[in-house]
Every structure is written in C-alpha cells, then in structure tokens.
Design an enzyme around this catalytic site. Structure first.
Site, PDB file in Angstrom:
ATOM      1  N   CYS A  73       0.917  -1.056  -0.386  1.00  0.00           N
ATOM      2  CA  CYS A  73      -0.107   0.080   0.100  1.00  0.00           C
ATOM      3  C   CYS A  73       1.034   1.528   0.101  1.00  0.00           C
ATOM      4  O   CYS A  73       1.121   2.159  -0.545  1.00  0.00           O
ATOM      5  CB  CYS A  73      -1.019   0.073   1.315  1.00  0.00           C
ATOM      6  N   HIS A 134      -2.917   6.529   4.326  1.00  0.00           N
ATOM      7  CA  HIS A 134      -0.953   5.158   4.208  1.00  0.00           C
ATOM      8  C   HIS A 134      -0.271   6.997   3.657  1.00  0.00           C
ATOM      9  O   HIS A 134       0.711   5.269   3.422  1.00  0.00           O
ATOM     10  CB  HIS A 134      -1.649   4.470   3.839  1.00  0.00           C
TER      11      HIS A 134
END
Length: 583
Positions: A73, A134
C-alpha cells in the site's frame, strides 16, 4: 495480428476522437485497496456483480498489463501520487515492515516530493482526497501535519491517515498475531520457564541470590507483558480514526455505512465544484481487511463478506457516474479506476472464511512481485476522447497517471527530478502503438526484485527475478504462516542466474526458461542487467521514511480528540448527522 488490431485502433482513434486538449478537464481517480484483477467482470469474473465498474471498461479503455509500482500500500500510493519509484522518495523500507502501522509515526511522504494534486492546485483546481491516505501524518509534533494530505496539494480531506486493519474492527482479530507468534511467544515462554526454574532453585537452596532480585525480574516481565496487552487494547483507539481536514471527527472509526459516507462526501465535492475544474482522488478502504458492508449489501453476494464489499464499492462507483451525468460533466471528466496492488491471498478469517480476493490466472498476490501482486485493474474512461471498448495489452504503470494528469491540465512536468511514469494519452489515442516502458523495475520494499523488459522489436515481455519469496506451506500460492511474504533473509530464495519468464507466452509464470528452452537466455539477461546498472546510477541517497525510527509509535505525535485517559473517544461525525435539519 496484434499489430493489425493496434493499427485499426489508431485509425479509428485519430478519425473519431476529439482533441483531448480540453481546457482544464476534471479528474476522478478511483483506487481500491487490495482488489484482485480477477474480481471484476471486465477482467473475466462471472460471479461478482460489478456492473458499474464494468461500465467504465465498456465505455473506455481496459489496460490488461497495468502494473502497480509496488505490491504494498504505502510505496504503491507514493509512486502513484508522484509518478516516481518509491525508492526515489525514501518510501521503500529496508526492513520487513514496508508500510506505516501507527498514526503516531514520524515517517511519511517527504514535503519536497511533488504530487499531481500539488501541481493542479497551483493551476487553480479544487482538489480532494476522500478515503485512505497511508502516507504519514506528523514529523516532530502532533500539530505540524507535515505529511498530511493538505500539505501535499489537497484542499479537502475526509478519511483515514493510516489504513483499515483487523485491529480496527472489534471481533476481527489482529494483524499482529503472526508477528507475536514469530517474535514474542518463544521469548515469553523462555522468560516464564526461567522465572519458574529460578524460583524452584532458590527454594531448594541451589541458587543463592537475593530474593528481591527475583521479584525485580518478575516485575519487569509482568510490566512488559502488561504493555503488550495495553498495545492490543488501545490500538483501535489510537490508530483507527476518521479525519476531516485536520480535525478528528470519529475516534475510533465506525464501519457503519462507511462506504456510503465516503460516497456522499465524494458526491458533495463534485456538486460543489461542478462549475470549476476539480481533481478527486477517491481512495476506498475496501477491500482491505477488516472487511465490512452495509446492511443493503451484506449477505447478498456469492463470495461472502469479501464479495459483499466488492459489490458495495461497485455501487459507489455507480453513484459517482450518476452525479457526473447529473451535472453534465461526463465529457469533461477523465475517470480512472485501479487497485493499489493485487489481492491479499493469505487473508483468511478466524472462522476460515476467505477474506482475500482473486488474482485470476496470475501467481501470488499482495507483497510479492509475481504478477498476482502487481498486475492490477486499469480502466480509463473519458467519452469522446478515449475510445470505448478498447483493450491495450502494452505494459503500463500506475506511475503513468502523474504525467498524464499533469499534461492534460496544461502543466509542464517538473524538470528537477526524474519522473518514471509516461503520459498515457499518445497510447490511448493510437498516436503510438508501443508502450514507452521498455523496462519496468519491480521492488520488494527497497530491494530490486525483478525486471520486466518489452523489446521494441519483439512481442515478448521478458521478466527476470533475482529472488523470490518462499511460499509457506510449500506448494501453496502465498506465505500463509506469516500472513504476508517478505523480502530478504531466510524468507526468500536468490537465483543465479535469475529466473526468466516470457509473459507473452506464460503470463502465469509457471515455466521458467533455461538456456536449453530459450537460445537467447544469456543475451536477454545481459540486456536486463545493463538496464539495472543504468537505473541504479539514476538513484540518489535519500532519507528512509520507513526506517525503524520513523515507523515506530511516538507518544508525543499521538492525536487524540479527547483526553488520553478517556481512551481517545469522540463521535463528531454522528453528532453532525443528528444536528442536520430533517426535511
């Protein structure tokens, strides 16, 4: 045959497509989380209902070899936003932990990095990120927000600064269990056995040390065990929260109707900017675990909660397309859909239900550079500009979105840094027939794992692996015992000479080539090695944003919407909904 199809596409595109140099087009960039390429109808799935996402494919271009710059990610999203390999920005780890796990870490996307949002904002675009970030939050204090989306070009943010984890949803277990088993269970057992043995030896007179020393040792062990319990108890409150701009509005996060809330925020943003150019990055939390679905979708799919989550995300995409039609923005808006990496095949719930997706014919999944980890959906829809129903088999990258969006907005690309992505429009409109990516470099964290080579004079797509993860159990399609595959040490196998595949003939990477089965074997590897040498020369030493010092929890960076002694609890989100006037 393939060249003939491309020539026909070129003729049709140049004859019928209007100029894409529309003044200040809108951009909606949609990114799913951990979605497998085989989960969508437009990529061959026959059982999940993804009609709205399939509509994007039917009305636009489908990339069949769209590659994420990383199979994890954090680095994948850094590459997407900047158009650069994550190793260039320090967003690639040297340790096994390749993503941010805590909101109070000090690492993140460096402020000197240039995102497409930053450039478009300077051009006068309204920019929003709705969903998952993130890429860090703070650097030195809990209010500096140096890594926050608003410091990287977004005017508006509604979402999570870290990610959705099992630990964020009560009853879903913990992603840290595998790590605890691997690194803490044995030390805890040894400490327990040692304490008992020392106590026995003391009482039978074979050990002559002050009894207070044993009590001190026991106290330290108890404190350490207590801290471990506190970590698991408080993780949800400290790391799983929803923000609007710089304010926490819900801590801990509630999953109730979460996709609907994200969708509503996106629809409202588009409505507010219907008369001005905008960029919307809609970054879904689905289908990363913890999985969730609203009552309208729960139990409705043929693939359990995972399928429910996919179908609810598809509903959300439909709502975005509806609002574009409502405001007559279809012809003015480029819509892109992808996933940050492949499906997490090792995701299985405590009850045995599969919570990971399907990567089709491709090997491996998230955290690996086998095709299942990096070959992701890539759909691009723009009526009147991009031709409908076209499939492009050339290698493309999620890094290509940066130069594509920036150039379409009429902004020159930065001259002071290497941009690894390439403008997709010449390929989309048939002005070129081959991808500009002759080579693509596949990193496992900060380690060069594999290289893809698409020679200009050949239909072959060579892929060489310098090392591969050790699947566990042996013969499986993932690293099930550790929950995710890693990048070095005893967890990988190095190959000399490298493993070589021709993806044009073996997309499932089942049959590595040898000098006996490919007479140009060493010649191909020599060309790839020269490309590696040239690529390595282009890299510069930068601060590692995912070092242990940057990813560990720092109490002084912890955000809390109430007193820490009240467990960091607030729900301004629900209070806002209740305070709205009813019709």
């Amino acid at each position: 045959m393939r060249i003939l199809v491309l020539l026909l596409f070129y003729h049709y595109a140049t004859k019928n497509a209007k100029s894409y140099r529309t003044s200040n087009p809108n951009f909606i960039l949609i990114m799913a989380d951990d979605l497998g390429i085989g989960d969508l109808g437009c990529y061959g799935n026959k059982t999940l209902r993804t009609h709205n996402i399939d509509k994007l494919a039917k009305g636009g271009v489908t990339f069949t070899q769209h590659i994420a710059a990383s199979p994890l990610c954090t680095p994948s999203r850094a590459a997407f936003l900047t158009g650069r390999y994550p190793v260039r920005s320090g967003m690639a780890a040297l340790s096994n932990i390749g993503v941010f796990l805590f909101s109070a870490s000090s690492g993140g996307l460096p402020t000197e990095e240039i995102t497409f949002a930053k450039l478009l904002k300077q051009k006068g675009y309204s920019t929003a990120l709705i969903g998952k970030w993130h890429l860090g939050l703070n650097c030195n204090s809990r209010a500096d927000f140096c890594h926050h989306p608003l410091n990287h070009g977004f005017d508006y943010f509604y979402g999570l600064t870290v990610t959705s984890l099992r630990d964020c949803k009560p009853g879903e277990g913990s992603v840290f269990v595998a790590g605890v088993r691997a690194y803490l269970v044995t030390p805890l057992q040894l400490i327990g056995i040692t304490l008992i043995s020392l106590e026995v030896l003391y009482y039978i007179g074979l050990l002559r040390i002050p009894h207070g020393a044993l009590r001190y040792f026991f106290l330290i062990s108890t404190v350490l065990f207590g801290l471990l319990l506190i970590f698991f108890y408080t993780f949800r409150y400290l790391n799983c929260f929803l923000m609007r701009n710089h304010q926490i509005i819900q801590q801990p996060l509630s999953y109730k109707n979460l996709t609907q809330r994200l969708t509503e925020e996106a629809v409202q943003f588009i409505g507010r900017n219907a008369d001005a150019p905008f960029l919307l990055f809609l970054s879904y939390l689905q289908v990363h675990t913890a999985l969730y679905a609203s009552k309208d979708f729960k139990g409705k799919s043929k693939h359990g909660l995972y399928g429910d989550a996919v179908e609810e995300m598809d509903w959300s995409v439909g709502k975005i397309l509806d609002v574009l039609e409502k405001w007559n923005l279809n012809d003015k808006t480029l819509v892109y859909f992808t996933s940050d990496q492949g499906a997490h095949v090792e995701e299985v719930s405590s009850t045995g239900e599969v919570h990971g997706g399907y990567n089709g014919i491709y090997k491996g999944g998230k955290a690996t550079n086998w095709e299942g980890g990096i070959r992701v959906p890539g759909l691009l829809h723009w009526p009147g500009v991009v031709q409908a129903g076209v499939h492009i088999d050339e290698p493309t990258s999620n890094m290509d979105i940066f130069p594509t969006v920036v150039k379409l907005a009429g902004i020159p690309l930065p001259k002071d840094r290497i941009i690894d992505g390439h403008d997709l429009m010449p390929l989309l409109q048939g002005k070129i027939l081959r991808s500009k990516h002759e080579f693509l470099f596949h990193y496992c964290n900060a380690y060069l794992n594999a290289v893809r080579w698409h020679p200009g004079n050949s239909e072959s797509i060579w892929k060489a692996f310098f090392f591969t993860p050790n699947f566990d159990p042996e013969g499986s399609n993932g690293c099930y015992n550790s929950h995710v595959c890693y990048c070095f040490g005893r967890l990988v196998t190095h190959h000399n000479p490298p493993l070589l595949f021709d993806l044009s003939r073996d997309p499932g990477e089942k049959n590595p080539l040898t000098p006996e089965t490919e007479h140009r074997f060493y010649e191909i590897l020599d060309v790839i090695q020269q490309a590696v040498n040239n690529h390595t020369k282009s890299l510069h030493i930068v601060a590692n944003q995912l070092s242990w010092g940057n990813i560990l929890w720092k109490p002084w960076l912890q955000l809390c919407c109430s007193s820490v002694f009240l467990s960091c609890y607030c729900d301004h989100e629900s209070e806002e909904k209740l305070s709205l006037p009813t019709a």
